[in-house]
Design a protein around this motif. Sequence first.
Motif, PDB file in Angstrom:
ATOM      1  N   GLN A   1       0.817  -1.214   0.000  1.00  0.00           N
ATOM      2  CA  GLN A   1       0.000   0.000   0.000  1.00  0.00           C
ATOM      3  C   GLN A   1       0.852   1.267   0.000  1.00  0.00           C
ATOM      4  N   ASP A   2       2.144   1.138   0.229  1.00  0.00           N
ATOM      5  CA  ASP A   2       3.027   2.305   0.202  1.00  0.00           C
ATOM      6  C   ASP A   2       3.681   2.516  -1.163  1.00  0.00           C
ATOM      7  N   TYR A   3       3.404   1.662  -2.126  1.00  0.00           N
ATOM      8  CA  TYR A   3       3.953   1.851  -3.474  1.00  0.00           C
ATOM      9  C   TYR A   3       3.241   3.014  -4.157  1.00  0.00           C
ATOM     10  N   HIS A   4       3.976   3.754  -4.957  1.00  0.00           N
ATOM     11  CA  HIS A   4       3.409   4.867  -5.709  1.00  0.00           C
ATOM     12  C   HIS A   4       3.940   4.849  -7.132  1.00  0.00           C
ATOM     13  N   CYS A   5       3.165   5.405  -8.020  1.00  0.00           N
ATOM     14  CA  CYS A   5       3.586   5.544  -9.409  1.00  0.00           C
ATOM     15  C   CYS A   5       4.646   6.640  -9.498  1.00  0.00           C
TER      16      CYS A   5
ATOM     17  N   GLU B   1       6.260  10.093 -10.702  1.00  0.00           N
ATOM     18  CA  GLU B   1       5.581  11.388 -10.780  1.00  0.00           C
ATOM     19  C   GLU B   1       4.826  11.581 -12.098  1.00  0.00           C
TER      20      GLU B   1
ATOM     21  N   ARG C   1       1.484   9.612 -11.919  1.00  0.00           N
ATOM     22  CA  ARG C   1       0.644   9.731 -10.714  1.00  0.00           C
ATOM     23  C   ARG C   1      -0.833   9.924 -11.048  1.00  0.00           C
TER      24      ARG C   1
ATOM     25  N   GLU D   1      -2.743   6.753 -10.619  1.00  0.00           N
ATOM     26  CA  GLU D   1      -2.685   6.073  -9.328  1.00  0.00           C
ATOM     27  C   GLU D   1      -4.015   6.176  -8.588  1.00  0.00           C
ATOM     28  N   CYS D   2      -4.425   5.087  -8.004  1.00  0.00           N
ATOM     29  CA  CYS D   2      -5.636   5.058  -7.179  1.00  0.00           C
ATOM     30  C   CYS D   2      -5.243   5.183  -5.712  1.00  0.00           C
ATOM     31  N   GLY D   3      -6.038   5.876  -4.965  1.00  0.00           N
ATOM     32  CA  GLY D   3      -5.789   5.983  -3.531  1.00  0.00           C
ATOM     33  C   GLY D   3      -6.141   4.688  -2.821  1.00  0.00           C
TER      34      GLY D   3
ATOM     35  N   TRP E   1      -4.121  -4.430  -3.156  1.00  0.00           N
ATOM     36  CA  TRP E   1      -3.370  -3.918  -4.303  1.00  0.00           C
ATOM     37  C   TRP E   1      -2.475  -4.962  -4.951  1.00  0.00           C
TER      38      TRP E   1
END
Length: 128
Positions: free
Chosen positions: A21-25, A27, A30, A33-35, A119
Amino acid sequence: DYYNMEYPLSNACGQLGQSYQDYHCPEHQRHMECGVDPKMSIRATTHAKWYGAPGPMYCGPKEEYPQTGIWDYTYACHNPWADPPESCDVYEGQKAGRYDNSRAVPNRNGRTDVEGCCWWGRGVIQTT
């Protein structure tokens, strides 16, 4: 992720020290990206199929799953001679194992719940 001689069900939140859950696309991506939705509840449709393989991962809010335990791969669920007879019913073709939530068991990151962990299979996770 086999950790401390067990398969924690909280592996749905991350395996091998990861926190999904801490992975992010990056910049520049972004906008796709879904919350994280802490109220989302879902059960995976794929899983391993070897003898005693863990059942499908699942996630959901703490109200639904206050704590998670282990996949007990040693449990002999196929026992037609028991009274009453027992059968494996978590997934098709299952030969052994069961979900056991009788005690909270942490994954490598210390998670004992599966809230906000829906996720799996998101981008880079598939390659780790």
